[in-house]
Design an enzyme around this catalytic site. Sequence first.
Site, PDB file in Angstrom:
ATOM      1  CD  GLU A  81      13.265 -23.845 -36.758  1.00 13.48           C
ATOM      2  OE1 GLU A  81      12.613 -22.697 -35.768  1.00 13.48           O
ATOM      3  OE2 GLU A  81      12.580 -24.693 -37.088  1.00 13.48           O
ATOM      4  CG  HIS A  93      26.689 -10.552 -46.023  1.00 14.34           C
ATOM      5  ND1 HIS A  93      26.409 -10.535 -47.970  1.00 14.34           N
ATOM      6  CD2 HIS A  93      26.231  -9.694 -45.580  1.00 14.34           C
ATOM      7  CE1 HIS A  93      25.831  -9.166 -47.484  1.00 14.34           C
ATOM      8  NE2 HIS A  93      26.000  -8.579 -46.590  1.00 14.34           N
ATOM      9  CG  HIS A 121      12.841 -22.272 -40.502  1.00  9.20           C
ATOM     10  ND1 HIS A 121      11.637 -22.920 -41.147  1.00  9.20           N
ATOM     11  CD2 HIS A 121      13.954 -22.446 -41.480  1.00  9.20           C
ATOM     12  CE1 HIS A 121      12.251 -23.537 -42.250  1.00  9.20           C
ATOM     13  NE2 HIS A 121      13.270 -23.237 -42.322  1.00  9.20           N
ATOM     14  NE  ARG A 131       2.911 -22.361 -41.614  1.00  8.14           N
ATOM     15  CZ  ARG A 131       4.125 -23.152 -40.538  1.00  8.14           C
ATOM     16  NH1 ARG A 131       3.482 -22.951 -39.259  1.00  8.14           N
ATOM     17  NH2 ARG A 131       4.513 -23.922 -41.531  1.00  8.14           N
ATOM     18  CD  GLU A 172      29.094 -19.776 -56.326  1.00 11.83           C
ATOM     19  OE1 GLU A 172      28.334 -20.572 -56.266  1.00 11.83           O
ATOM     20  OE2 GLU A 172      30.220 -19.314 -56.584  1.00 11.83           O
TER      21      GLU A 172
END
Length: 380
Positions: free
Chosen positions: A341, A176, A267, A197, A179
Amino acid sequence: MRFLLPVGLIATTLAIAPVRFDGDKVLRVKLQDEKQTKIIKDLAKTSQLDFWYPDATHHVAANMTVDFQISAKESQFVQSALDQNQMHYEILIHDVQEEVEKQFDVKEDNPGRHSYAKYNNWSKIVAWTEKMVHKHPQMVSRIKIGTTAEDNPLYILKIGGKNKRRKAIFMDCGIHAREWISPAFCQWFVYQNRMWRKNRSRNENSKCIGTDLNRNFNVSWNSFPNTNDPCQEIYRGPAPESEKETKAVSDFIRSHLKSIKAYITFHSYSQMLLFPYGYTSELPPNHKNLAKAAKITTNVLSTPYETHYTYGPRASTIYPTSGSSLDWAYNLGIKHTFAFELRDKERFGFLLPESQIKSTCKETMPAVKFIVKYILKHTS
């Protein structure tokens, strides 16, 4: 490096049997010098080393710790070569398929429904977005911004009511935000090939499928020649923004550029907080400001569970990369861009168990909130 939720695909042919990794191992090798570096690169030519960290052979360098997956068929040969050259290594994962199956270690209370503690499939994620819009019509709206290579819809959620002080924070996965968020990017990797990937586009004159979407943005796109092979995991595509997913996200951001103050992308894995640049060792003009925000953010993130994150420019902190959305958004004019990451960096790599999803979110969410508050405070 893999997107935690790379942009929107699902497996359209359910009859395809999922790829299995029975007996595959993941090894971690600490390279002491150039000689050992050459040995690993030579092994990569003769054996199929699937690099987890860094993400390609040409990034491998002396004094680097490398993680790679090796098939059961070739693991004995590779381990013997390492032993013969007195190279220290450890086996992170003894059987990749076992870890893939153990990854789903949270029991479903309501099968078929979206869960914040599970890896959800595409239908559950879509149902969740519909539920949020229905439940909070004054706060949430859903916008279709395009389709994937397999013509599945790409959605953006708009979060927040009317507020003159509102400034958009664009995020590329389902956490969340102030915007704009894109709640999901890909499902092929969860149910068909856990190590996948790329997207699922077909490449002309090649039997190999897919483009690495985070090499396909229009920023220093052709600066790394090793990304031009369609059979490579880091294939950049035939041209910048050649992929429907990349084009949809780029067009959306360009059309809302005046209102977007930050871009945050997620990621896995390595536990790092990165900022531009990835394609050059030069530092961005507001480097000190980005570094200050990143330092405090990693301190905030470590508070709940003492999870240690490092931070810094992408090129020097993890490895150089071209065509990334992070650098593209920054050069477009969004001067606060960050890439998380996420967990972990020790045991699981890309195969983080579901049982760690909640704790990962609980430590990451305060960090994201800090970035948002910091940007709102330091931008006009």
